[in-house]
Design an enzyme around this catalytic site. Sequence first.
Site, mmCIF file in Angstrom:
data_model
loop_
_atom_site.group_PDB
_atom_site.id
_atom_site.type_symbol
_atom_site.label_atom_id
_atom_site.label_comp_id
_atom_site.label_asym_id
_atom_site.label_seq_id
_atom_site.Cartn_x
_atom_site.Cartn_y
_atom_site.Cartn_z
ATOM 1 N N ASP A 71 5.616 -3.445 1.935
ATOM 2 C CA ASP A 71 4.823 -4.419 1.171
ATOM 3 C C ASP A 71 5.568 -4.994 -0.026
ATOM 4 O O ASP A 71 4.959 -5.345 -1.042
ATOM 5 C CB ASP A 71 3.496 -3.792 0.694
ATOM 6 C CG ASP A 71 2.669 -3.283 1.852
ATOM 7 O OD1 ASP A 71 2.772 -3.878 2.948
ATOM 8 O OD2 ASP A 71 1.934 -2.298 1.673
ATOM 9 N N THR A 82 -4.698 -2.810 6.293
ATOM 10 C CA THR A 82 -5.841 -1.901 6.304
ATOM 11 C C THR A 82 -6.801 -2.120 5.133
ATOM 12 O O THR A 82 -7.895 -1.552 5.135
ATOM 13 C CB THR A 82 -5.351 -0.434 6.226
ATOM 14 O OG1 THR A 82 -4.564 -0.315 5.041
ATOM 15 C CG2 THR A 82 -4.505 -0.054 7.427
ATOM 16 N N LYS A 134 8.206 -9.122 1.958
ATOM 17 C CA LYS A 134 9.159 -9.589 2.995
ATOM 18 C C LYS A 134 8.674 -10.891 3.641
ATOM 19 O O LYS A 134 9.449 -11.815 3.849
ATOM 20 C CB LYS A 134 9.339 -8.496 4.077
ATOM 21 C CG LYS A 134 9.906 -7.189 3.519
ATOM 22 C CD LYS A 134 9.955 -6.099 4.553
ATOM 23 C CE LYS A 134 8.607 -5.529 4.947
ATOM 24 N NZ LYS A 134 7.884 -4.816 3.886
ATOM 25 N N GLY A 139 2.030 -5.841 7.739
ATOM 26 C CA GLY A 139 1.187 -6.965 7.322
ATOM 27 C C GLY A 139 2.029 -7.799 6.379
ATOM 28 O O GLY A 139 2.307 -7.371 5.268
ATOM 29 N N HIS A 140 2.496 -8.942 6.862
ATOM 30 C CA HIS A 140 3.408 -9.777 6.074
ATOM 31 C C HIS A 140 2.678 -11.045 5.634
ATOM 32 O O HIS A 140 2.272 -11.853 6.470
ATOM 33 C CB HIS A 140 4.662 -10.112 6.889
ATOM 34 C CG HIS A 140 5.503 -8.911 7.186
ATOM 35 N ND1 HIS A 140 6.686 -8.962 7.881
ATOM 36 C CD2 HIS A 140 5.336 -7.604 6.861
ATOM 37 C CE1 HIS A 140 7.202 -7.746 7.960
ATOM 38 N NE2 HIS A 140 6.389 -6.898 7.360
ATOM 39 N N GLN A 159 7.976 -2.524 7.241
ATOM 40 C CA GLN A 159 7.874 -1.303 6.427
ATOM 41 C C GLN A 159 8.979 -1.325 5.360
ATOM 42 O O GLN A 159 9.393 -2.392 4.946
ATOM 43 C CB GLN A 159 7.959 -0.034 7.294
ATOM 44 C CG GLN A 159 6.746 0.202 8.175
ATOM 45 C CD GLN A 159 6.697 -0.686 9.413
ATOM 46 O OE1 GLN A 159 7.600 -0.655 10.218
ATOM 47 N NE2 GLN A 159 5.648 -1.451 9.558
HETATM 48 P P1 GDP Z 1 5.327 -7.466 3.077
HETATM 49 O O1 GDP Z 1 4.671 -6.477 3.953
HETATM 50 O O2 GDP Z 1 6.631 -6.969 2.527
HETATM 51 O O3 GDP Z 1 5.476 -8.829 3.692
HETATM 52 O O4 GDP Z 1 4.371 -7.645 1.806
HETATM 53 P P2 GDP Z 1 2.763 -7.817 1.848
HETATM 54 O O5 GDP Z 1 2.451 -9.182 2.294
HETATM 55 O O6 GDP Z 1 2.126 -6.688 2.550
HETATM 56 O O7 GDP Z 1 2.424 -7.592 0.322
HETATM 57 C C1 GDP Z 1 2.940 -8.393 -0.686
HETATM 58 C C2 GDP Z 1 1.753 -9.034 -1.441
HETATM 59 O O8 GDP Z 1 2.209 -9.585 -2.653
HETATM 60 C C3 GDP Z 1 1.132 -10.190 -0.696
HETATM 61 O O9 GDP Z 1 -0.242 -10.239 -1.007
HETATM 62 C C4 GDP Z 1 1.855 -11.400 -1.254
HETATM 63 O O10 GDP Z 1 1.087 -12.595 -1.165
HETATM 64 C C5 GDP Z 1 2.032 -10.988 -2.684
HETATM 65 N N1 GDP Z 1 3.225 -11.502 -3.365
HETATM 66 C C6 GDP Z 1 4.454 -11.727 -2.862
HETATM 67 N N2 GDP Z 1 5.299 -12.071 -3.853
HETATM 68 C C7 GDP Z 1 4.588 -12.058 -4.998
HETATM 69 C C8 GDP Z 1 4.914 -12.293 -6.365
HETATM 70 O O11 GDP Z 1 6.042 -12.561 -6.735
HETATM 71 N N3 GDP Z 1 3.887 -12.155 -7.273
HETATM 72 C C9 GDP Z 1 2.625 -11.821 -6.910
HETATM 73 N N4 GDP Z 1 1.714 -11.703 -7.856
HETATM 74 N N5 GDP Z 1 2.293 -11.596 -5.623
HETATM 75 C C10 GDP Z 1 3.263 -11.691 -4.698
HETATM 76 P P1 IMO Z 2 4.906 -3.755 5.928
HETATM 77 O O1 IMO Z 2 5.831 -4.287 7.004
HETATM 78 C C1 IMO Z 2 3.356 -0.302 3.807
HETATM 79 C C2 IMO Z 2 2.835 3.368 6.095
HETATM 80 C C3 IMO Z 2 1.424 3.858 6.349
HETATM 81 C C4 IMO Z 2 1.666 5.342 6.435
HETATM 82 C C5 IMO Z 2 3.013 5.437 7.141
HETATM 83 C C6 IMO Z 2 2.910 5.618 8.652
HETATM 84 O O2 IMO Z 2 3.695 -4.583 5.720
HETATM 85 O O3 IMO Z 2 5.688 -3.491 4.684
HETATM 86 P P2 IMO Z 2 2.176 4.122 10.713
HETATM 87 O O4 IMO Z 2 1.007 3.220 10.911
HETATM 88 O O5 IMO Z 2 3.487 3.426 10.810
HETATM 89 O O6 IMO Z 2 2.101 5.347 11.557
HETATM 90 O O7 IMO Z 2 2.023 4.651 9.193
HETATM 91 O O8 IMO Z 2 3.671 4.207 6.868
HETATM 92 N N1 IMO Z 2 3.091 1.979 6.533
HETATM 93 C C7 IMO Z 2 3.242 0.954 5.696
HETATM 94 N N2 IMO Z 2 3.123 0.897 4.360
HETATM 95 N N3 IMO Z 2 3.726 -1.393 4.499
HETATM 96 C C8 IMO Z 2 3.874 -1.343 5.840
HETATM 97 O O9 IMO Z 2 4.360 -2.376 6.550
HETATM 98 C C9 IMO Z 2 3.586 -0.144 6.504
HETATM 99 N N4 IMO Z 2 3.595 0.248 7.797
HETATM 100 C C10 IMO Z 2 3.304 1.544 7.803
HETATM 101 O O10 IMO Z 2 0.574 3.507 5.294
HETATM 102 O O11 IMO Z 2 1.835 5.874 5.152
HETATM 103 MG MG MG Z 3 2.801 -5.515 4.157
#
Ligand code: GDP
Ligand code: IMO
Ligand code: MG
Length: 427
Positions: A14, A300, A17, A41-42, A223
């Site tokens: 998270d 989630t 990416k 979840g991207h 991840q």
């Molecule tokens: P990923 O799994 O690495 O793609 O990241 P996620 O999408 O799960 O989580 C990143 C969260 O931070 C998302 O809700 C994005 O919209 C948000 N986000 C990304 N870059 C920034 C930033 O620079 N500032 C803030 N406040 N939110 C951001």
């Molecule tokens: P993105 O790509 C954050 C975590 C879960 C759990 C562990 C194992 O959005 O960064 P799994 O479902 O793979 O068996 O879970 O890894 N986890 C993540 N945490 N971002 C993710 O993906 C994750 N994918 C799995 O919360 O601790």
């Molecule tokens: Mg994510």
Amino acid sequence: MAKVDVLLGLQWGDEGKGKIVDVLAPKYDVVARFQGGPNAGHTLEFEGIKHVLHQIPSGIFRERTKNIIGNGVVLDPVIFKKEIESLSKFNINLRANLFISKKATLIIPSHRLLDQAFEAAKGENKIGSTLKGIGPSYQDKIGRQGLRVGDILSDNFNDKFNKLAESHLAILKNYPVTFNWPELCEQFFDAVQFLRQFNLVESEYMINNELKAGSTILAEGAQGSLLDIDFGSYPFVTSSNTIAAGACTGLGVAPKHIGEVYGIFKAYSTRVGSGPFPTELLNEEGERMRKEGNEFGSTTGRPRRCGWIDIPALKYSIMINGVTRLLMMKADVLSIFPTIKVCVKYQLKDGTITDMLPYELVHDKILPVYQEFKGWSVPLTHKTGDSLPVELENYIQFIEQELNVPITLVSTGPDRLQTIFRKEVAV
Ligand code: GDP
Ligand code: IMO
Ligand code: MG
């Protein structure tokens, strides 16, 4: 020959990416996911639209970019169908721009049930899995009994499915899970039929041919490095190699063809699910960070655990990935803190001070050694070309020196445009 650049998370996932792959995608002819599956979840935001992708690469909103789901991915057809349907309003030419490896592993409904059953049985020691069937499907892949995307094209796919499902159902008899199997099967076969209409390809040939033709390719990690099956805080990890090496096995790209490795990290740390987190803030500061950063899981909805940035952990991730460029995300979230802490070292149980990530991390309490920085205390509404507050520059420069890799990009908000390119070098 052209190279494959890799973008991956250096923390516990998270990091942002999805946003950055979307920002960089116009530079690339191809974006390819190499591991993970619907646990990811991207999030992408642009023109007032927010979108969360799970299995589909984050280059999908860029018209010119081909998107590949590589062989290292575990793909759930049911979730795939839902994702595609939610993209239908965007006028994307999915038939032309999306390619799926025949060698990607299939997640079948009983994998999700097994994930649920195994997690519940772990009780207190649960991993905190997303329950998408990731562990059980990779288990079957490694156990050499998995089903692959290419199998859906064979005449005896139903037999293969039944054989695998029966082995799962036999295991499930020992666990208190309830489910409606015929309904799950109907949903699955409907989604499989849907999947059959897409470009199912030998993606390793496709990628290598693109390389020969001089195309630019970005491998999109899922991840984070600290959730890697080998190097993460085992057993509180995911079931794939999330690190740069995973791009080679997950796409069929030779190590010599890897170019830049972009390491992406938050200006602080978060973790969702169980497992060690040395800088976790279990106090009001942590609550404020969660609220300000909107730190709730994209897949989630679970609240993410929050804490200060962790330099020893980042150094470790940079080492195992060979990171060449750093991208710092969510700097804006720290604007609310008058003082910002950076964990520069750890103090181990026996008093030793170290900047290494010890094996004992999973069992022992490890104390962070902090260095404090004055906050910038102004909201960051900055865009490309703007200069940053001096306190933020100090913070960035300190981290850059500690990590010894240039921070080429700073993100100040979720939108595509809230991105600051810091260096003369292209990102
Ligand atoms: P990923 O799994 O690495 O793609 O990241 P996620 O999408 O799960 O989580 C990143 C969260 O931070 C998302 O809700 C994005 O919209 C948000 N986000 C990304 N870059 C920034 C930033 O620079 N500032 C803030 N406040 N939110 C951001
Ligand atoms: P993105 O790509 C954050 C975590 C879960 C759990 C562990 C194992 O959005 O960064 P799994 O479902 O793979 O068996 O879970 O890894 N986890 C993540 N945490 N971002 C993710 O993906 C994750 N994918 C799995 O919360 O601790
Ligand atoms: Mg994510």
